[in-house]
Design an enzyme around this catalytic site. Structure first.
Site, PDB file in Angstrom:
ATOM      1  CD1 TRP A 184      -2.586   1.859   0.490  1.00 47.42           C
ATOM      2  CD2 TRP A 184      -1.236   2.486   2.186  1.00 47.42           C
ATOM      3  NE1 TRP A 184      -2.878   3.163   0.813  1.00 47.42           N
ATOM      4  CE2 TRP A 184      -2.077   3.557   1.848  1.00 47.42           C
ATOM      5  CE3 TRP A 184      -0.313   2.641   3.219  1.00 47.42           C
ATOM      6  CZ2 TRP A 184      -2.025   4.783   2.518  1.00 47.42           C
ATOM      7  CZ3 TRP A 184      -0.241   3.853   3.886  1.00 47.42           C
ATOM      8  CH2 TRP A 184      -1.095   4.904   3.527  1.00 47.42           C
ATOM      9  CD  GLU A 225      -4.562  -1.589   2.037  1.00 49.81           C
ATOM     10  OE1 GLU A 225      -3.407  -1.897   2.420  1.00 49.81           O
ATOM     11  OE2 GLU A 225      -5.453  -1.209   2.820  1.00 49.81           O
ATOM     12  CE  LYS A 227      -6.505   5.898   2.878  1.00 49.74           C
ATOM     13  NZ  LYS A 227      -5.630   6.007   4.040  1.00 49.74           N
ATOM     14  CG  ASP A 258      -8.747  -0.804   4.339  1.00 48.58           C
ATOM     15  OD1 ASP A 258      -7.729  -0.931   5.025  1.00 48.58           O
ATOM     16  OD2 ASP A 258      -9.819  -0.315   4.787  1.00 48.58           O
ATOM     17  CG  HIS A 261      -8.788   2.005   1.735  1.00 50.08           C
ATOM     18  ND1 HIS A 261      -7.562   1.453   1.466  1.00 50.08           N
ATOM     19  CD2 HIS A 261      -8.694   2.488   3.002  1.00 50.08           C
ATOM     20  CE1 HIS A 261      -6.752   1.612   2.526  1.00 50.08           C
ATOM     21  NE2 HIS A 261      -7.423   2.218   3.458  1.00 50.08           N
ATOM     22  CG  HIS A 285      -6.157  -4.500   5.067  1.00 50.69           C
ATOM     23  ND1 HIS A 285      -5.209  -3.521   4.965  1.00 50.69           N
ATOM     24  CD2 HIS A 285      -5.479  -5.673   5.174  1.00 50.69           C
ATOM     25  CE1 HIS A 285      -3.998  -4.076   5.015  1.00 50.69           C
ATOM     26  NE2 HIS A 285      -4.138  -5.370   5.135  1.00 50.69           N
ATOM     27  CG  ASP A 293      -9.212   4.474   5.797  1.00 49.52           C
ATOM     28  OD1 ASP A 293      -8.025   4.483   5.416  1.00 49.52           O
ATOM     29  OD2 ASP A 293      -9.746   3.510   6.377  1.00 49.52           O
ATOM     30  CG  ASP A 295      -7.805   2.790   9.629  1.00 53.27           C
ATOM     31  OD1 ASP A 295      -7.286   3.823   9.181  1.00 53.27           O
ATOM     32  OD2 ASP A 295      -7.973   1.750   8.962  1.00 53.27           O
ATOM     33  CG  ASP A 325      -5.604  -1.625   8.251  1.00 51.29           C
ATOM     34  OD1 ASP A 325      -5.459  -1.035   7.170  1.00 51.29           O
ATOM     35  OD2 ASP A 325      -4.998  -1.305   9.308  1.00 51.29           O
TER      36      ASP A 325
END
Ligand SMILES: C[C@H](O)[C@H](O)[C@@H](O)C(=O)CO
Ligand SMILES: [Mn+2]
Length: 418
Positions: A184, A225, A227, A258, A261, A285, A293, A295, A325
């Site tokens: 990433w 990955e 985004k 992810d 993302h 993820h 994002d 997380d 993640d």
């Protein structure tokens, strides 16, 4: 009533729909979740010349007691693993290298810098996954790396990614389970670009060079990955979903999705079946974006269940590599791992306890009334009794009783840390 009796009662309800509960529990035991080490120390890592966290990602909170050494991080991971049912994997980043006090730049990292992680993983029967760390470094300071106009900067990051793939290969060879090495990059622009193509051309060329390096794919699997945006790359990200979806397909790599993302209304669960039609495997993820994002720790919400349902009802348990993640520094970090990973395992069980074949038949027949009615009614089937019994059988705390263990560990261990 004992957990076993509650389980037997619940099991009989599911079996009326032809759902094989014991078989589901057997299968669940063998579904590995790749648990990200970086929740344990706010993505600080152990480099001698540690840099500030960069890359347009952010960890908020300052809950005391985070791990500051490899030994502390491994001890915290062991604590979390003791509270999570099943056999899982640990996902490492290059900045968790152990170099015995020597300054080793990222392009010079070698398998030997991860020997202690491998010995630990062997001792605990864990697989390891890996990520080159293409942020938190002076050569990532201007927010461009593999797509940078300066060939020397690109060279450095290309060499770091090749070194990382070799470390991944070492993990796979040593542990007998292939390592997923995921790339990433934070590359992008804060404001409106005047040229979207050139950086993407350079990223493609960098990746081509990275993947041209001989690495045995028996031991190392590559993923890329995408985004949508980051802090400082709000207007443009070089490694967009379209870029990596195309690159992965054309170059036989895994595309890693992810869940944080994409646009807030764009669901990864809705992408899985399309990708399974054209890709042998894909990687995830699993995270929880709150407005962006962010997380957040994964919760047992509708999207998590939908992701699990897409994996299970498309018979893709062996095709989707599930990683987590999230990084929340506002709560006890062992609790964060425990909540997020137990929820991922829980969602897989939930999906296996659905009358999936019958629901497909209803849809094929156009009986959308029954389809909706059953999808809704199964939300209040006695799933918890099955989950609780599974936790007891897997010798991990049932219901919220894992929390007492985390708080005892916080008192005895975390509170002693400086
Ligand atoms: C630390 C990880 O590499 C990072 O979270 C990445 O996977 C990502 O999702 C960045 O937004
Ligand atoms: Mn991610």
């Amino acid at each position: 009533m004992s957990l076993k009796s509650q389980f037997e009662l619940a099991k009989s309800e599911y079996e009326q729909w032809g759902i094989q509960v014991e078989e589901a529990l057997e299968k669940l035991r063998d579904i590995p979740i790749s648990i990200h080490c970086w929740q344990g120390d706010d993505i600080d890592g152990f480099e001698v010349n540690k840099a500030e966290l960069s890359g347009g990602i952010d960890v908020t909170g300052n809950y005391p007691g985070k791990a500051t050494t490899p030994e502390e991080l491994r001890m915290d991971l062991e604590k979390a693993l003791s509270l999570i049912p099943g056999k899982h994997r640990i996902n490492l980043h290059a900045l968790y290298a152990e170099t015995d006090g020597e300054i080793v730049d990222r392009d010079k990292l070698e398998p030997k810098h991860f020997e202690k992680w491998v010995a630990w993983a062997k001792k605990h029967g864990l697989g390891l996954d890996f990520n080159p760390t293409i942020f938190s470094h002076e050569k990532a300071a201007d927010g461009l790396t593999l797509s940078h106009p300066n060939p020397e900067i690109r060279r450095f990051w290309i060499d770091h990614c090749i070194a990382s793939r070799r470390i991944g290969e070492y993990f796979g060879k040593e542990l007998g389970t292939p390592c997923l090495t995921n790339i990433w990059i934070p590359d992008g622009y804060k404001d409106i670009p005047s040229d979207r193509l050139t950086p993407r051309k350079r990223l493609k060329e960098s990746l081509d060079e990275i993947f041209a390096a001989e690495v045995d794919d028996t031991f190392n699997i590559d993923s890329v990955e995408s985004k949508l945006f980051g802090i400082g790359s709000e207007s443009y990200v070089v490694g967009s979903h379209e870029f990596y979806l195309s690159y992965a397909l054309k170059n036989n790599k895994l595309c890693l999705l992810d869940t944080g993302h994409y646009h807030p209304t764009e669901m990864v669960s809705n992408k899985i079946s399309s990708m399974l039609l054209f890709n042998e495997k894909l990687a995830l993820h699993v995270s929880r974006p709150v407005r962006w994002d962010s997380d957040h720790v994964v919760t047992f919400d509708e999207e998590l269940k939908e992701i699990a349902l897409e994996i299970v009802r498309n018979d893709a348990i062996d095709k989707v590599m599930i990683g987590l993640d999230f990084f929340d520094a506002s709560i006890n970090r062992i609790a964060a791992w425990t909540i997020g990973t137990r929820n991922m395992v829980k969602a897989m069980l939930y999906a296996m306890l659905m009358p999936n074949e019958h629901l497909k038949e209803l849809q094929e027949k156009g009986d959308y009334t029954k389809r909706l009615a059953l999808l809704e009614e199964f939300k209040t089937y006695p799933f918890g009794a099955i989950w609780n019994y599974y936790c007891e059988q897997m010798d991990v705390p049932v219901k919220e009783h894992w929390l007492a263990e985390v708080l005892e560990y916080e008192e005895r261990v975390l509170s002693q840390r400086k």
